[in-house]
Design a protein around this motif. Sequence first.
Motif, PDB file in Angstrom:
ATOM      1  N   MET A 131       0.732  -1.328  -0.052  1.00 52.56           N
ATOM      2  CA  MET A 131       0.009   0.027  -0.180  1.00 52.56           C
ATOM      3  C   MET A 131       0.920   1.277  -0.019  1.00 52.56           C
ATOM      4  N   LEU A 132       1.727   1.567   1.036  1.00 49.24           N
ATOM      5  CA  LEU A 132       2.604   2.630   1.080  1.00 49.24           C
ATOM      6  C   LEU A 132       3.637   2.582  -0.069  1.00 49.24           C
ATOM      7  N   ILE A 133       4.078   1.780  -0.470  1.00 50.84           N
ATOM      8  CA  ILE A 133       4.981   1.483  -1.831  1.00 50.84           C
ATOM      9  C   ILE A 133       4.293   2.128  -3.096  1.00 50.84           C
ATOM     10  N   ASN A 134       3.102   1.958  -3.106  1.00 51.38           N
ATOM     11  CA  ASN A 134       2.153   2.543  -4.271  1.00 51.38           C
ATOM     12  C   ASN A 134       2.311   4.224  -4.275  1.00 51.38           C
ATOM     13  N   ILE A 135       2.413   4.549  -3.049  1.00 50.06           N
ATOM     14  CA  ILE A 135       2.105   6.165  -2.963  1.00 50.06           C
ATOM     15  C   ILE A 135       3.767   6.878  -3.335  1.00 50.06           C
ATOM     16  N   SER A 136       3.636   7.603  -4.332  1.00 51.67           N
ATOM     17  CA  SER A 136       4.902   8.160  -4.534  1.00 51.67           C
ATOM     18  C   SER A 136       4.935   9.630  -3.900  1.00 51.67           C
ATOM     19  N   PRO A 137       5.821   9.887  -2.912  1.00 56.52           N
ATOM     20  CA  PRO A 137       5.854  11.019  -2.337  1.00 56.52           C
ATOM     21  C   PRO A 137       6.671  12.142  -3.505  1.00 56.52           C
ATOM     22  N   ASN A 138       6.191  13.358  -3.154  1.00 60.50           N
ATOM     23  CA  ASN A 138       6.805  14.440  -3.673  1.00 60.50           C
ATOM     24  C   ASN A 138       8.024  14.827  -3.282  1.00 60.50           C
ATOM     25  N   PRO A 139       9.043  15.122  -4.169  1.00 59.32           N
ATOM     26  CA  PRO A 139      10.530  15.481  -3.522  1.00 59.32           C
ATOM     27  C   PRO A 139      10.403  16.549  -2.879  1.00 59.32           C
ATOM     28  N   THR A 140       9.401  17.471  -3.297  1.00 54.44           N
ATOM     29  CA  THR A 140       9.517  18.978  -2.681  1.00 54.44           C
ATOM     30  C   THR A 140       8.986  19.018  -1.119  1.00 54.44           C
ATOM     31  N   PHE A 141       8.710  17.734  -0.603  1.00 52.85           N
ATOM     32  CA  PHE A 141       8.460  17.737   0.724  1.00 52.85           C
ATOM     33  C   PHE A 141       9.836  17.661   1.531  1.00 52.85           C
ATOM     34  N   LEU A 142      10.915  17.381   0.989  1.00 51.87           N
ATOM     35  CA  LEU A 142      11.986  17.136   1.574  1.00 51.87           C
ATOM     36  C   LEU A 142      12.688  18.473   2.091  1.00 51.87           C
ATOM     37  N   SER A 143      12.228  19.627   1.119  1.00 49.91           N
ATOM     38  CA  SER A 143      12.636  20.974   1.440  1.00 49.91           C
ATOM     39  C   SER A 143      11.982  21.492   2.640  1.00 49.91           C
ATOM     40  N   ASP A 144      10.738  21.027   2.596  1.00 49.27           N
ATOM     41  CA  ASP A 144       9.847  21.497   3.788  1.00 49.27           C
ATOM     42  C   ASP A 144      10.289  20.903   5.083  1.00 49.27           C
ATOM     43  N   VAL A 145      10.783  19.602   5.031  1.00 47.11           N
ATOM     44  CA  VAL A 145      11.230  18.809   6.109  1.00 47.11           C
ATOM     45  C   VAL A 145      12.648  19.426   6.703  1.00 47.11           C
ATOM     46  N   ALA A 146      13.740  19.893   5.752  1.00 49.53           N
ATOM     47  CA  ALA A 146      14.792  20.582   6.095  1.00 49.53           C
ATOM     48  C   ALA A 146      14.649  22.031   6.673  1.00 49.53           C
ATOM     49  N   ALA A 147      13.655  22.613   5.865  1.00 47.11           N
ATOM     50  CA  ALA A 147      13.491  24.151   6.549  1.00 47.11           C
ATOM     51  C   ALA A 147      12.884  23.914   7.840  1.00 47.11           C
ATOM     52  N   PHE A 148      11.813  23.211   8.114  1.00 41.19           N
ATOM     53  CA  PHE A 148      11.137  23.078   9.474  1.00 41.19           C
ATOM     54  C   PHE A 148      12.265  22.600  10.724  1.00 41.19           C
ATOM     55  N   GLU A 149      13.117  21.941  10.187  1.00 42.11           N
ATOM     56  CA  GLU A 149      14.094  21.188  11.353  1.00 42.11           C
ATOM     57  C   GLU A 149      15.037  22.277  11.687  1.00 42.11           C
ATOM     58  N   ALA A 150      15.579  23.062  10.388  1.00 44.82           N
ATOM     59  CA  ALA A 150      16.601  23.928  10.597  1.00 44.82           C
ATOM     60  C   ALA A 150      15.947  25.126  11.567  1.00 44.82           C
TER      61      ALA A 150
END
Length: 134
Positions: free
Chosen positions: A1-20
């Motif tokens: 199920m989760l393998i079929n969902i393809s994450p959008n790569p832009t969320f990585l920028s959001d994660v990095a910004a929030f954690e910074a």
Amino acid sequence: MLINISPNPTFLSDVAAFEAVIIAFLVPLSIEIISKISERYNSEVITRTFENRWENKILPPFLLINIIAAIVLRFLVEDNVDSLSWKIAAWVILLVFIFIAFAIWRVIIRIKTFISDTKTIVNQLYRDVEESLK
């Protein structure tokens, strides 16, 4: 199920910004608040207790690791984001991000307790005195 969902790569920028932002604000602010409380009670027990909590020990390294991983993945991701390795890496980063959010919540609750509940602080000081007398 989760393998079929393809994450959008832009969320990585959001994660990095929030954690910074968390590194820039929460970590120094929490240290400052705990230091002031320690000065008020003229005891390093509060600082030691705060620093020895698992959330406070793992939060800075986990934040840095996850930021680096998110940034590296963001720059390495090609147009083909349907690969299994990309999906696994994206899900791992998301799960670590959720774990970090939980640890941040725990730190904030602990700071709030130290600020508002003097009974907890006094009890901690008494425990420290009892341990030092043993």
